[in-house]
Write a protein that holds these residues in place. Structure first.
Motif, PDB file in Angstrom:
ATOM      1  N   ILE A  34      67.990  84.900  89.639  1.00 44.07           N
ATOM      2  CA  ILE A  34      68.868  83.906  89.009  1.00 44.07           C
ATOM      3  C   ILE A  34      68.329  82.516  89.273  1.00 44.07           C
ATOM      4  CG2 ILE A  34      70.921  85.356  89.142  1.00 44.07           C
ATOM      5  CD1 ILE A  34      71.808  83.729  91.585  1.00 44.07           C
ATOM      6  N   GLY A  35      68.599  81.631  88.334  1.00 43.03           N
ATOM      7  CA  GLY A  35      68.091  80.285  88.503  1.00 43.03           C
ATOM      8  C   GLY A  35      68.955  79.239  87.836  1.00 43.03           C
ATOM      9  N   TRP A  36      68.797  78.016  88.287  1.00 46.57           N
ATOM     10  CA  TRP A  36      69.453  76.855  87.677  1.00 46.57           C
ATOM     11  C   TRP A  36      68.390  75.855  87.275  1.00 46.57           C
ATOM     12  CZ3 TRP A  36      74.544  76.305  86.447  1.00 46.57           C
ATOM     13  CH2 TRP A  36      75.423  77.231  86.999  1.00 46.57           C
ATOM     14  N   PHE A  37      68.562  75.296  86.096  1.00 44.05           N
ATOM     15  CA  PHE A  37      67.605  74.356  85.543  1.00 44.05           C
ATOM     16  C   PHE A  37      68.358  73.155  84.994  1.00 44.05           C
ATOM     17  CE2 PHE A  37      63.973  77.171  85.754  1.00 44.05           C
ATOM     18  CZ  PHE A  37      64.599  78.407  85.855  1.00 44.05           C
ATOM     19  N   ARG A  38      67.654  72.075  84.764  1.00 44.52           N
ATOM     20  CA  ARG A  38      68.295  70.917  84.146  1.00 44.52           C
ATOM     21  C   ARG A  38      67.295  70.189  83.259  1.00 44.52           C
ATOM     22  NH1 ARG A  38      69.087  66.996  89.492  1.00 44.52           N
ATOM     23  NH2 ARG A  38      66.870  66.475  89.799  1.00 44.52           N
ATOM     24  N   GLN A  39      67.857  69.497  82.283  1.00 49.85           N
ATOM     25  CA  GLN A  39      67.014  68.719  81.386  1.00 49.85           C
ATOM     26  C   GLN A  39      67.703  67.396  81.079  1.00 49.85           C
ATOM     27  OE1 GLN A  39      65.757  70.715  77.778  1.00 49.85           O
ATOM     28  NE2 GLN A  39      63.978  69.364  77.615  1.00 49.85           N
ATOM     29  N   ALA A  40      67.047  66.334  81.480  1.00 52.14           N
ATOM     30  CA  ALA A  40      67.554  64.995  81.202  1.00 52.14           C
ATOM     31  C   ALA A  40      67.011  64.526  79.859  1.00 52.14           C
ATOM     32  CB  ALA A  40      67.120  64.042  82.320  1.00 52.14           C
ATOM     33  N   PRO A  41      67.677  63.592  79.211  1.00 53.45           N
ATOM     34  CA  PRO A  41      67.210  63.113  77.902  1.00 53.45           C
ATOM     35  C   PRO A  41      65.775  62.612  77.966  1.00 53.45           C
ATOM     36  CG  PRO A  41      69.404  62.298  78.350  1.00 53.45           C
ATOM     37  CD  PRO A  41      68.935  62.955  79.615  1.00 53.45           C
ATOM     38  N   GLY A  42      64.952  63.099  77.059  1.00 50.85           N
ATOM     39  CA  GLY A  42      63.571  62.648  76.985  1.00 50.85           C
ATOM     40  C   GLY A  42      62.654  63.225  78.043  1.00 50.85           C
ATOM     41  N   GLY A  47      63.133  72.957  87.012  1.00 49.63           N
ATOM     42  CA  GLY A  47      63.767  73.988  87.816  1.00 49.63           C
ATOM     43  C   GLY A  47      64.471  73.352  88.993  1.00 49.63           C
ATOM     44  N   VAL A  48      65.735  73.670  89.196  1.00 54.95           N
ATOM     45  CA  VAL A  48      66.508  73.126  90.306  1.00 54.95           C
ATOM     46  C   VAL A  48      66.435  74.067  91.505  1.00 54.95           C
ATOM     47  CG1 VAL A  48      68.809  72.442  91.082  1.00 54.95           C
ATOM     48  CG2 VAL A  48      68.065  71.906  88.749  1.00 54.95           C
ATOM     49  N   SER A  49      66.754  75.316  91.256  1.00 55.97           N
ATOM     50  CA  SER A  49      66.706  76.298  92.335  1.00 55.97           C
ATOM     51  C   SER A  49      66.756  77.695  91.749  1.00 55.97           C
ATOM     52  CB  SER A  49      67.885  76.104  93.296  1.00 55.97           C
ATOM     53  OG  SER A  49      67.741  76.934  94.438  1.00 55.97           O
ATOM     54  N   CYS A  50      66.243  78.668  92.481  1.00 56.78           N
ATOM     55  CA  CYS A  50      66.343  80.046  92.030  1.00 56.78           C
ATOM     56  C   CYS A  50      66.314  80.995  93.217  1.00 56.78           C
ATOM     57  CB  CYS A  50      65.251  80.380  91.018  1.00 56.78           C
ATOM     58  SG  CYS A  50      63.587  80.250  91.656  1.00 56.78           S
ATOM     59  N   ILE A  51      66.891  82.157  92.985  1.00 50.46           N
ATOM     60  CA  ILE A  51      66.908  83.208  93.999  1.00 50.46           C
ATOM     61  C   ILE A  51      66.345  84.465  93.365  1.00 50.46           C
ATOM     62  CG2 ILE A  51      68.318  84.637  95.509  1.00 50.46           C
ATOM     63  CD1 ILE A  51      70.365  82.430  95.615  1.00 50.46           C
ATOM     64  N   TYR A  93      72.693  70.972  82.553  1.00 53.15           N
ATOM     65  CA  TYR A  93      72.324  72.012  83.502  1.00 53.15           C
ATOM     66  C   TYR A  93      72.486  73.390  82.862  1.00 53.15           C
ATOM     67  CZ  TYR A  93      71.959  68.698  87.324  1.00 53.15           C
ATOM     68  OH  TYR A  93      71.556  67.674  88.147  1.00 53.15           O
ATOM     69  N   TYR A  94      71.514  74.249  83.115  1.00 53.36           N
ATOM     70  CA  TYR A  94      71.502  75.595  82.557  1.00 53.36           C
ATOM     71  C   TYR A  94      71.356  76.632  83.658  1.00 53.36           C
ATOM     72  CZ  TYR A  94      70.273  73.161  78.219  1.00 53.36           C
ATOM     73  OH  TYR A  94      70.263  72.327  77.132  1.00 53.36           O
ATOM     74  N   GLY A 116      72.352  80.400  79.894  1.00 51.56           N
ATOM     75  CA  GLY A 116      73.659  79.860  79.570  1.00 51.56           C
ATOM     76  C   GLY A 116      73.528  78.795  78.492  1.00 51.56           C
ATOM     77  N   GLN A 117      74.676  78.340  78.010  1.00 49.83           N
ATOM     78  CA  GLN A 117      74.676  77.393  76.903  1.00 49.83           C
ATOM     79  C   GLN A 117      74.430  75.959  77.368  1.00 49.83           C
ATOM     80  OE1 GLN A 117      77.325  78.456  78.472  1.00 49.83           O
ATOM     81  NE2 GLN A 117      78.969  76.930  78.422  1.00 49.83           N
ATOM     82  N   GLY A 118      74.502  75.725  78.663  1.00 51.36           N
ATOM     83  CA  GLY A 118      74.284  74.391  79.198  1.00 51.36           C
ATOM     84  C   GLY A 118      75.587  73.648  79.407  1.00 51.36           C
ATOM     85  N   THR A 119      75.636  72.833  80.446  1.00 50.58           N
ATOM     86  CA  THR A 119      76.810  72.006  80.709  1.00 50.58           C
ATOM     87  C   THR A 119      76.343  70.626  81.170  1.00 50.58           C
ATOM     88  OG1 THR A 119      78.925  71.898  81.917  1.00 50.58           O
ATOM     89  CG2 THR A 119      77.058  72.795  83.123  1.00 50.58           C
ATOM     90  N   GLN A 120      76.956  69.587  80.630  1.00 51.94           N
ATOM     91  CA  GLN A 120      76.535  68.221  80.901  1.00 51.94           C
ATOM     92  C   GLN A 120      77.073  67.746  82.240  1.00 51.94           C
ATOM     93  OE1 GLN A 120      74.589  65.946  78.910  1.00 51.94           O
ATOM     94  NE2 GLN A 120      74.675  64.725  80.780  1.00 51.94           N
ATOM     95  N   VAL A 121      76.177  67.179  83.046  1.00 51.61           N
ATOM     96  CA  VAL A 121      76.562  66.516  84.295  1.00 51.61           C
ATOM     97  C   VAL A 121      76.118  65.060  84.177  1.00 51.61           C
ATOM     98  CG1 VAL A 121      76.155  66.339  86.773  1.00 51.61           C
ATOM     99  CG2 VAL A 121      76.417  68.592  85.703  1.00 51.61           C
TER     100      VAL A 121
END
Length: 125
Positions: A34-42, A47-51, A93-94, A116-121
Motif C-alpha cells: 500500500i502507498g500514499w502519493f501526492r501531486q501538487a499543481p505543476g 511518493g509519500v510513504s508505502c508499506i 493525495y492519492y 483512489g480518486q484523490g483528495t485535496q489537502v
C-alpha cells in the motif's frame, strides 16, 4: 468492483494535523503493498510513504518524522496521518494498492494497479 475510496482531505492551518483514510471495496489489503502519493499543481507525482507485504516501509525525506501510515486490523482500509503540516504539503493525495518489486518501485507507484480518486489537502500559512 475493485476500488479505493478516499476521504479526509480539507483546509488546515500550518502546524496542524490531518488524517486521510482510504477504504478498499471489492478486495482486502491483506496481500497488497500500500502507498500514499501526492501531486501538487505543476509538479510530478511524489511518493509519500508505502508499506510492502513483508512489513518493509519507506517514507519520503520531505515528510519523514511527520507521518504515520497504517492499515486497520480487518485489512479493509488504510490511513495516512500527517502532523506539523506545512504549506508545501498542499497537494492532491492519492492512496494506492497492488504489488511492488522494490523500494523504488513502491515509492514511484509505477506498479500499483488500484488507485483512489484523490483528495485535496490545502495548508494555509
Amino acid at each position: 468492483q475493485v476500488q479505493l475510496v478516499e476521504s479526509g482531505g480539507g483546509l488546515v492551518q500550518s502546524g496542524g494535523s490531518l488524517r486521510l483514510s482510504c477504504a478498499a471495496a471489492g478486495f482486502t489489503l491483506d496481500y497488497s503493498d500500500i502507498g500514499w502519493f501526492r501531486q501538487a499543481p505543476g509538479k510530478e507525482r511524489e511518493g509519500v510513504s508505502c508499506i510492502r507485504r513483508l512489513g518493509l516501509d519507506y517514507t519520503a525525506d520531505s515528510v519523514k518524522g511527520r507521518i504515520t501510515i497504517s492499515r486497520n486490523n480487518a485489512k479493509t482500509s488504510m490511513s495516512l496521518q500527517i502532523d506539523n503540516l506545512k504549506p508545501e504539503d498542499t497537494a492532491v493525495y492519492y492512496c494506492a494498492a497492488g504489488r511492488t518489486y522494490s523500494q523504488r518501485d513502491c515509492l514511484t507507484g509505477e506498479s500499483f494497479t488500484i488507485w483512489g480518486q484523490g483528495t485535496q489537502v490545502t495548508v494555509s500559512s
